[in-house]
Design a protein around this motif. Structure first.
Motif, mmCIF file in Angstrom:
data_model
loop_
_atom_site.group_PDB
_atom_site.id
_atom_site.type_symbol
_atom_site.label_atom_id
_atom_site.label_comp_id
_atom_site.label_asym_id
_atom_site.label_seq_id
_atom_site.Cartn_x
_atom_site.Cartn_y
_atom_site.Cartn_z
ATOM 1 N N VAL A 121 54.520 11.658 39.120
ATOM 2 C CA VAL A 121 53.627 11.465 37.420
ATOM 3 C C VAL A 121 53.997 12.951 36.900
ATOM 4 O O VAL A 121 53.902 14.037 37.965
ATOM 5 C CB VAL A 121 52.186 11.426 37.730
ATOM 6 C CG1 VAL A 121 51.396 11.674 36.479
ATOM 7 C CG2 VAL A 121 51.938 9.908 38.226
ATOM 8 N N GLN A 122 54.579 12.813 35.588
ATOM 9 C CA GLN A 122 54.846 14.177 35.104
ATOM 10 C C GLN A 122 53.695 14.519 34.185
ATOM 11 O O GLN A 122 53.097 13.908 33.207
ATOM 12 C CB GLN A 122 55.952 14.120 34.136
ATOM 13 C CG GLN A 122 56.580 15.252 33.495
ATOM 14 C CD GLN A 122 58.005 15.100 32.992
ATOM 15 O OE1 GLN A 122 58.732 14.245 33.100
ATOM 16 N NE2 GLN A 122 58.230 16.441 32.326
ATOM 17 N N LYS A 123 53.264 15.758 34.369
ATOM 18 C CA LYS A 123 51.966 16.158 33.692
ATOM 19 C C LYS A 123 52.622 17.656 32.945
ATOM 20 O O LYS A 123 52.680 18.630 33.526
ATOM 21 C CB LYS A 123 50.769 16.490 34.306
ATOM 22 C CG LYS A 123 49.954 15.376 35.017
ATOM 23 C CD LYS A 123 49.099 14.651 34.001
ATOM 24 C CE LYS A 123 48.450 13.707 34.688
ATOM 25 N NZ LYS A 123 47.637 12.911 33.818
ATOM 26 N N GLY A 124 53.064 17.747 31.704
ATOM 27 C CA GLY A 124 53.479 18.729 31.143
ATOM 28 C C GLY A 124 54.960 18.952 31.740
ATOM 29 O O GLY A 124 55.799 18.025 31.744
ATOM 30 N N ASP A 125 55.124 20.193 32.246
ATOM 31 C CA ASP A 125 56.360 20.531 32.973
ATOM 32 C C ASP A 125 56.059 20.500 34.202
ATOM 33 O O ASP A 125 57.010 20.593 35.266
ATOM 34 C CB ASP A 125 56.601 21.971 32.701
ATOM 35 C CG ASP A 125 55.576 22.999 32.887
ATOM 36 O OD1 ASP A 125 54.431 22.571 33.481
ATOM 37 O OD2 ASP A 125 55.602 24.257 32.780
ATOM 38 N N ARG A 126 54.909 19.834 34.842
ATOM 39 C CA ARG A 126 54.885 19.612 36.319
ATOM 40 C C ARG A 126 55.115 17.944 36.967
ATOM 41 O O ARG A 126 54.862 17.193 35.918
ATOM 42 C CB ARG A 126 53.170 19.832 36.748
ATOM 43 C CG ARG A 126 52.742 21.307 36.542
ATOM 44 C CD ARG A 126 51.274 21.222 37.002
ATOM 45 N NE ARG A 126 50.655 20.426 36.112
ATOM 46 C CZ ARG A 126 49.254 19.967 36.460
ATOM 47 N NH1 ARG A 126 48.887 20.336 37.695
ATOM 48 N NH2 ARG A 126 48.618 19.320 35.699
ATOM 49 N N ILE A 127 55.795 18.108 37.957
ATOM 50 C CA ILE A 127 56.025 16.779 38.599
ATOM 51 C C ILE A 127 54.871 16.471 39.900
ATOM 52 O O ILE A 127 55.245 17.434 40.708
ATOM 53 C CB ILE A 127 57.297 16.723 39.040
ATOM 54 C CG1 ILE A 127 58.465 16.828 37.673
ATOM 55 C CG2 ILE A 127 57.716 15.432 39.815
ATOM 56 C CD1 ILE A 127 58.249 16.071 36.841
ATOM 57 N N ILE A 128 54.345 15.623 39.756
ATOM 58 C CA ILE A 128 53.053 15.569 40.799
ATOM 59 C C ILE A 128 53.441 14.256 41.576
ATOM 60 O O ILE A 128 53.440 13.025 41.203
ATOM 61 C CB ILE A 128 51.805 15.446 40.120
ATOM 62 C CG1 ILE A 128 51.594 16.654 38.995
ATOM 63 C CG2 ILE A 128 50.503 15.391 41.350
ATOM 64 C CD1 ILE A 128 50.391 16.459 38.647
ATOM 65 N N PRO A 142 43.336 3.706 31.988
ATOM 66 C CA PRO A 142 43.588 3.313 33.407
ATOM 67 C C PRO A 142 44.941 3.896 33.913
ATOM 68 O O PRO A 142 45.831 4.115 33.018
ATOM 69 C CB PRO A 142 43.712 1.798 33.197
ATOM 70 C CG PRO A 142 44.133 1.448 32.069
ATOM 71 C CD PRO A 142 43.538 2.385 30.878
ATOM 72 N N LYS A 143 44.918 4.027 35.342
ATOM 73 C CA LYS A 143 46.191 4.626 35.927
ATOM 74 C C LYS A 143 47.242 3.575 36.001
ATOM 75 O O LYS A 143 47.146 2.273 36.154
ATOM 76 C CB LYS A 143 46.003 4.895 37.297
ATOM 77 C CG LYS A 143 44.912 5.985 37.572
ATOM 78 C CD LYS A 143 45.113 7.460 36.997
ATOM 79 C CE LYS A 143 44.211 8.361 37.514
ATOM 80 N NZ LYS A 143 44.490 9.517 36.929
ATOM 81 N N PRO A 144 48.583 4.188 35.240
ATOM 82 C CA PRO A 144 49.639 3.098 35.029
ATOM 83 C C PRO A 144 50.043 2.549 36.171
ATOM 84 O O PRO A 144 50.497 1.168 36.533
ATOM 85 C CB PRO A 144 50.797 4.124 34.699
ATOM 86 C CG PRO A 144 50.208 5.036 33.834
ATOM 87 C CD PRO A 144 48.992 5.174 34.718
ATOM 88 N N ALA A 145 49.565 3.205 37.527
ATOM 89 C CA ALA A 145 49.966 2.526 38.887
ATOM 90 C C ALA A 145 49.143 1.457 38.988
ATOM 91 O O ALA A 145 49.700 0.304 39.739
ATOM 92 C CB ALA A 145 50.011 3.615 39.980
#
Length: 238
Positions: free
Chosen positions: A220-227, A64-67
């Motif tokens: 939200v961090q996905k690898g080296d991406r900040i979304i 589930p989404k943490p948010a």
């Protein structure tokens, strides 16, 4: 990025398969728009071509989404009726049920619904295939909580504009709509799926008659991406 084992291998392997699937899906006919029939075909194609690999479904995290989990910890259901929109593989719907909501979950894709049922045998969640724009009898105005995560983000043009009212219509008077979405600036070009919602687009829920009561921005961090993301809560006056 860690190499922690998951249900589908390691996080790194899962991410690599997801990136490859995202490139493939971008090339699918109708991926960036289309009418209702084209969108239905696109969603079905996502699940059919995925086989048994959840990494091939861009919005499936197998958790589930943490948010959502964070919000539910402060807003337990206590038997209230909830609807999970575009349930996909079922993780968010299961979180709603675990938090005490009497939960119905739907997806446009029959394959997604079957997959969710297989993943959670014996679940109290009522999984069903349905269309947001043509909901079953008894759904309009029938839910204390409607949870929307990434469904609107898969729509463009007239369908996206129509989705605000379609979602608002499902909320009972005094009930709430919980929206979890990637966020982007007005006018910014973005890639997907999913495609972020801008502030002016999020305002569509207020144009549909809902009142914004909370909005939380987070990353939200996905690898080296900040979304960038937003979790927004709206209430239907009544």
């Amino acid at each position: 990025m860690s190499d922690r084992p998951t249900a589908t291998g390691t996080d790194a392997e899962f991410a690599r398969r997801r990136d490859a699937a995202r490139d493939r899906l971008d090339a699918l006919f109708g991926a960036k728009g289309g009418d209702r029939d084209e969108r239905a075909s696109w969603f079905e194609a996502v699940y059919e071509t995925a086989g048994d690999d959840a990494a091939a479904v861009p919005w499936a995290d197998l958790a589930p989404k943490p948010a959502l989990v964070d919000w539910l910890s402060a807003n337990p259901g206590e038997g209230a009726r909830a609807l999970d929109v575009g349930c996909g593989l079922g993780d968010n719907a299961e979180a709603l049920a675990e938090a005490g909501y009497d939960t119905t979950a739907f997806d446009l894709s029959e394959k997604a619904v079957e997959w969710a049922r297989q993943r959670f045998p014996g679940s109290p969640v009522r999984y069903t295939a349905a269309d947001l724009f043509s909901p079953p009898r008894g759904w309009p105005g029938g839910f204390d909580l409607v949870h929307e995560c990434y469904t609107v983000q898969a729509l463009h043009g007239d369908l996206r504009e129509a989705s605000y009212q379609a979602l608002a219509d499902l909320v009972k008077p005094g009930g709430r709509l919980l929206v979890i979405t990637r966020s982007g600036a007005d006018g910014a070009e973005t890639s997907g799926p999913p495609w972020p919602l801008s502030p002016s687009e999020l305002a569509g829920f207020e144009r549909a008659g809902l009142r914004l009561i909370d909005s939380t921005a987070y990353d939200v961090q996905k690898g080296d991406r900040i979304i960038p993301h937003i979790r927004a809560v709206y209430v239907k006056p009544g």
